[in-house]
Design a protein around this motif. Structure first.
Motif, PDB file in Angstrom:
ATOM      1  N   SER A   1       0.825  -1.210   0.000  1.00  0.00           N
ATOM      2  CA  SER A   1       0.000   0.000   0.000  1.00  0.00           C
ATOM      3  C   SER A   1       0.860   1.261   0.000  1.00  0.00           C
ATOM      4  CB  SER A   1      -0.932  -0.006   1.214  1.00  0.00           C
ATOM      5  OG  SER A   1      -1.778   1.115   1.213  1.00  0.00           O
ATOM      6  N   ILE A   2       1.922   1.268   0.818  1.00  0.00           N
ATOM      7  CA  ILE A   2       2.805   2.431   0.852  1.00  0.00           C
ATOM      8  C   ILE A   2       3.516   2.594  -0.494  1.00  0.00           C
ATOM      9  CG2 ILE A   2       4.865   3.418   1.908  1.00  0.00           C
ATOM     10  CD1 ILE A   2       4.027   2.202   4.544  1.00  0.00           C
ATOM     11  N   CYS A   3       3.983   1.488  -1.069  1.00  0.00           N
ATOM     12  CA  CYS A   3       4.646   1.559  -2.370  1.00  0.00           C
ATOM     13  C   CYS A   3       3.709   2.142  -3.429  1.00  0.00           C
ATOM     14  CB  CYS A   3       5.124   0.169  -2.796  1.00  0.00           C
ATOM     15  SG  CYS A   3       6.521  -0.458  -1.834  1.00  0.00           S
ATOM     16  N   LEU A   4       2.458   1.745  -3.390  1.00  0.00           N
ATOM     17  CA  LEU A   4       1.484   2.299  -4.340  1.00  0.00           C
ATOM     18  C   LEU A   4       1.318   3.796  -4.143  1.00  0.00           C
ATOM     19  CD1 LEU A   4      -1.345  -0.401  -4.368  1.00  0.00           C
ATOM     20  CD2 LEU A   4       0.039   0.324  -6.305  1.00  0.00           C
ATOM     21  N   SER A   5       1.277   4.233  -2.891  1.00  0.00           N
ATOM     22  CA  SER A   5       1.021   5.647  -2.608  1.00  0.00           C
ATOM     23  C   SER A   5       2.167   6.546  -3.033  1.00  0.00           C
ATOM     24  CB  SER A   5       0.733   5.834  -1.115  1.00  0.00           C
ATOM     25  OG  SER A   5       1.915   5.687  -0.350  1.00  0.00           O
ATOM     26  N   ILE A   6       3.369   5.994  -3.133  1.00  0.00           N
ATOM     27  CA  ILE A   6       4.522   6.835  -3.516  1.00  0.00           C
ATOM     28  C   ILE A   6       4.985   6.524  -4.938  1.00  0.00           C
ATOM     29  CG2 ILE A   6       5.300   7.137  -1.139  1.00  0.00           C
ATOM     30  CD1 ILE A   6       7.349   4.971  -1.522  1.00  0.00           C
ATOM     31  N   GLY A   7       4.152   5.817  -5.693  1.00  0.00           N
ATOM     32  CA  GLY A   7       4.423   5.605  -7.103  1.00  0.00           C
ATOM     33  C   GLY A   7       5.400   4.505  -7.440  1.00  0.00           C
ATOM     34  N   LYS A   8       5.700   3.615  -6.495  1.00  0.00           N
ATOM     35  CA  LYS A   8       6.610   2.496  -6.772  1.00  0.00           C
ATOM     36  C   LYS A   8       5.781   1.275  -7.162  1.00  0.00           C
ATOM     37  CE  LYS A   8      10.459   4.004  -3.834  1.00  0.00           C
ATOM     38  NZ  LYS A   8      11.406   3.617  -2.774  1.00  0.00           N
ATOM     39  N   GLU A   9       5.233   1.318  -8.399  1.00  0.00           N
ATOM     40  CA  GLU A   9       4.307   0.266  -8.828  1.00  0.00           C
ATOM     41  C   GLU A   9       4.968  -1.100  -8.926  1.00  0.00           C
ATOM     42  OE1 GLU A   9       4.545   3.183 -10.288  1.00  0.00           O
ATOM     43  OE2 GLU A   9       2.558   4.132 -10.194  1.00  0.00           O
TER      44      GLU A   9
ATOM     45  N   ALA B   1      -6.182  -5.344  -6.214  1.00  0.00           N
ATOM     46  CA  ALA B   1      -5.117  -4.345  -6.308  1.00  0.00           C
ATOM     47  C   ALA B   1      -4.162  -4.678  -7.447  1.00  0.00           C
ATOM     48  CB  ALA B   1      -4.365  -4.259  -4.984  1.00  0.00           C
ATOM     49  N   LEU B   2      -3.813  -5.958  -7.583  1.00  0.00           N
ATOM     50  CA  LEU B   2      -2.902  -6.369  -8.654  1.00  0.00           C
ATOM     51  C   LEU B   2      -3.566  -6.192 -10.017  1.00  0.00           C
ATOM     52  CD1 LEU B   2      -0.106  -7.515  -9.206  1.00  0.00           C
ATOM     53  CD2 LEU B   2      -1.078  -9.820  -9.024  1.00  0.00           C
ATOM     54  N   LYS B   3      -4.861  -6.474 -10.096  1.00  0.00           N
ATOM     55  CA  LYS B   3      -5.592  -6.300 -11.350  1.00  0.00           C
ATOM     56  C   LYS B   3      -5.593  -4.830 -11.771  1.00  0.00           C
ATOM     57  CE  LYS B   3     -10.117  -7.171 -13.467  1.00  0.00           C
ATOM     58  NZ  LYS B   3     -11.504  -7.691 -13.222  1.00  0.00           N
ATOM     59  N   GLU B   4      -5.814  -3.931 -10.815  1.00  0.00           N
ATOM     60  CA  GLU B   4      -5.794  -2.498 -11.119  1.00  0.00           C
ATOM     61  C   GLU B   4      -4.411  -2.054 -11.584  1.00  0.00           C
ATOM     62  OE1 GLU B   4      -7.161  -0.359  -7.747  1.00  0.00           O
ATOM     63  OE2 GLU B   4      -9.189  -1.217  -7.790  1.00  0.00           O
ATOM     64  N   LEU B   5      -3.374  -2.604 -10.954  1.00  0.00           N
ATOM     65  CA  LEU B   5      -2.012  -2.262 -11.362  1.00  0.00           C
ATOM     66  C   LEU B   5      -1.746  -2.690 -12.802  1.00  0.00           C
ATOM     67  CD1 LEU B   5       0.590  -2.952  -8.514  1.00  0.00           C
ATOM     68  CD2 LEU B   5       0.349  -0.909  -9.896  1.00  0.00           C
ATOM     69  N   LYS B   6      -2.159  -3.903 -13.137  1.00  0.00           N
ATOM     70  CA  LYS B   6      -1.918  -4.408 -14.488  1.00  0.00           C
ATOM     71  C   LYS B   6      -2.716  -3.619 -15.518  1.00  0.00           C
ATOM     72  CE  LYS B   6      -0.681  -9.107 -13.078  1.00  0.00           C
ATOM     73  NZ  LYS B   6      -1.043 -10.543 -13.110  1.00  0.00           N
ATOM     74  N   THR B   7      -3.948  -3.247 -15.142  1.00  0.00           N
ATOM     75  CA  THR B   7      -4.776  -2.453 -16.058  1.00  0.00           C
ATOM     76  C   THR B   7      -4.150  -1.085 -16.293  1.00  0.00           C
ATOM     77  OG1 THR B   7      -6.774  -3.570 -15.277  1.00  0.00           O
ATOM     78  CG2 THR B   7      -7.049  -1.468 -16.429  1.00  0.00           C
ATOM     79  N   ALA B   8      -3.665  -0.462 -15.226  1.00  0.00           N
ATOM     80  CA  ALA B   8      -3.020   0.833 -15.357  1.00  0.00           C
ATOM     81  C   ALA B   8      -1.754   0.742 -16.208  1.00  0.00           C
ATOM     82  CB  ALA B   8      -2.676   1.391 -13.966  1.00  0.00           C
ATOM     83  N   GLY B   9      -1.029  -0.371 -16.058  1.00  0.00           N
ATOM     84  CA  GLY B   9       0.187  -0.557 -16.843  1.00  0.00           C
ATOM     85  C   GLY B   9      -0.126  -0.679 -18.335  1.00  0.00           C
ATOM     86  N   LYS B  10      -1.229  -1.363 -18.677  1.00  0.00           N
ATOM     87  CA  LYS B  10      -1.612  -1.512 -20.084  1.00  0.00           C
ATOM     88  C   LYS B  10      -2.030  -0.169 -20.673  1.00  0.00           C
ATOM     89  CE  LYS B  10      -3.114  -6.331 -19.739  1.00  0.00           C
ATOM     90  NZ  LYS B  10      -4.285  -7.260 -19.795  1.00  0.00           N
ATOM     91  N   ASP B  11      -2.684   0.657 -19.855  1.00  0.00           N
ATOM     92  CA  ASP B  11      -3.141   1.962 -20.333  1.00  0.00           C
ATOM     93  C   ASP B  11      -1.966   2.870 -20.702  1.00  0.00           C
ATOM     94  OD1 ASP B  11      -5.700   1.166 -19.964  1.00  0.00           O
ATOM     95  OD2 ASP B  11      -5.963   2.146 -18.018  1.00  0.00           O
ATOM     96  N   LYS B  12      -0.819   2.645 -20.046  1.00  0.00           N
ATOM     97  CA  LYS B  12       0.343   3.502 -20.311  1.00  0.00           C
ATOM     98  C   LYS B  12       1.071   3.098 -21.582  1.00  0.00           C
ATOM     99  CE  LYS B  12       1.200   4.552 -15.443  1.00  0.00           C
ATOM    100  NZ  LYS B  12       2.168   4.417 -14.316  1.00  0.00           N
ATOM    101  N   ILE B  13       0.804   1.867 -22.030  1.00  0.00           N
ATOM    102  CA  ILE B  13       1.508   1.375 -23.228  1.00  0.00           C
ATOM    103  C   ILE B  13       0.965   2.050 -24.501  1.00  0.00           C
ATOM    104  CG2 ILE B  13       2.007  -0.659 -24.610  1.00  0.00           C
ATOM    105  CD1 ILE B  13       1.842  -2.309 -22.074  1.00  0.00           C
TER     106      ILE B  13
END
Length: 380
Positions: A337-345, A368-380
């Protein structure tokens, strides 16, 4: 001459860490084969049995998962992670309620501040219709961790429709370390073992008689001990009488400056009352008095992060705790949770994946992991 157990610890641990790195990206079946090969050489390596049980569960083989969970517990019966994993499996997968209760009560007996055990017993109590016991377990959780959303939500469900909790609840912080309820519930109420009543009696706090206000005490009455005062303070806090509980706890720590639990609870109540500076003083004192107490260290880290924005110091505390308990789900969630809050995906993803390796049914980590993966795909 070195005994076999020491040989396992020294040689097996290094080999096993290399295997874990190699199987991180492979399919479940291949990971299972690697761990089985390892166990042919080190058959008494408890951690491998625990991890293999998790993999078998993920593969849908409950019978083999059960066998390896029980083997890990047999080889290292004092390991709380193995105890919890076995208890969760008993309750969630097999509906063996009595066996799960027995394990969790044993954990609580040796570790009365274990929030995961308290919450688990609360959920089991709720599942089998014992609402009063459930309420006591969740209230105790909030005494130790006022930010625990799982306990807050469970207590809200226990209230009649339209009624709100009597004690003020703090806003949810960015760190959510508490273990959620099992996501797989029994289809029907599980049978209760004959000794169920005795098991629950062993875990219930002793009844605290209603105490008269200090001004009504008769002169000449002998002073009460710190333990007696603490029991009364707990009842006041659980009844929503925060100010009175604080006054009594202040008296306790003045009478017994090394009363670590009193300092911890003062930290919780001061934070709930909007006095973070006072909360910090008491949380730091509790952590100083009992540096090995995970709950006290965690509460301090939560406070530093949520109230003071001291992200690095909070993260350092959690990293130290994680080094001592690498399979602790609560700590892994806090770090993620802390890593997410400071941008360390990438770091957050590592810890979330570790959670799902240990506890594949954890819905919070899955989402949480699903949201991370979805966000990563959006950046591609």
């Amino acid at each position: 001459m070195m005994n076999s157990q020491n040989l396992i610890l020294i040689e097996g641990a290094a080999t096993y860490e290399r295997i874990l790195n190699d199987i991180r990206e492979v399919e479940v079946d291949e990971a299972i084969r690697n761990l089985k090969d390892f166990l042919k050489i080190y058959p008494d390596f408890a951690r491998a049995h625990n991890d293999l049980a998790v993999l078998y569960h993920r593969a849908g083989d409950s019978l083999k998962a059960l066998a390896h969970h029980e083997k890990a517990h047999k080889l290292d019966p004092a390991n709380i992670t193995y105890q919890k994993n076995l208890a969760d499996f008993y309750f969630v997968e097999l509906e063996w309620t009595g066996d799960a209760i027995h394990i969790y009560l044993g954990i609580l007996k040796d570790n009365p501040f274990d929030i995961e055990a308290l919450n688990a017993l609360g959920y089991i109590s709720l599942q089998i219709g014992r609402k009063e016991q459930a309420r006591q377990y969740f209230n105790r959780t909030l005494q130790l961790d006022s930010y625990n959303q799982s306990a807050q939500q469970a207590l809200q469900q226990l209230l009649p429709p339209g009624e709100s909790a009597s004690a003020p609840q703090p806003a949810a912080p960015p760190v959510q370390p508490a273990q959620p309820a099992p996501t797989i519930q029994p289809a029907q109420p599980a049978p209760v073992v004959p000794s169920f009543q005795e098991l629950f009696k062993a875990a219930q706090p002793a009844p605290v008689p209603a105490a008269a206000p200090p001004q009504q005490k008769q002169q000449g009455e002998p002073p009460r001990s710190a333990d007696q005062l603490y029991r009364e303070a707990l009842q006041l806090a659980n009844s929503g009488k925060t100010d009175e509980a604080i006054q009594l706890l202040e008296k306790i720590v003045q009478q017994s400056p090394d009363h670590a639990v009193g300092h911890n609870d003062l930290g919780v109540l001061h934070q709930k009352s909007g006095q973070p500076e006072k909360s910090r003083l008491h949380h730091e004192e509790a952590a100083r008095l009992q540096p090995a107490n995970k709950v006290f260290q965690k509460n301090l880290a939560d406070l530093l992060y949520a109230e003071f924005g001291e992200v690095e110091e909070a993260l350092n505390i959690y990293v130290r705790l994680q080094a001592k308990a690498p399979q602790d789900i609560e700590i892994l969630k806090a770090i993620a949770s802390i890593c997410l809050s400071i941008g360390k995906e990438s770091d957050a993803r590592f810890f979330l994946e570790r959670i799902l390796t240990l506890q594949p049914w954890d819905r919070e980590a899955q989402e949480a992991l699903k949201e991370l993966k979805t966000a990563g795909k959006d950046k591609i």
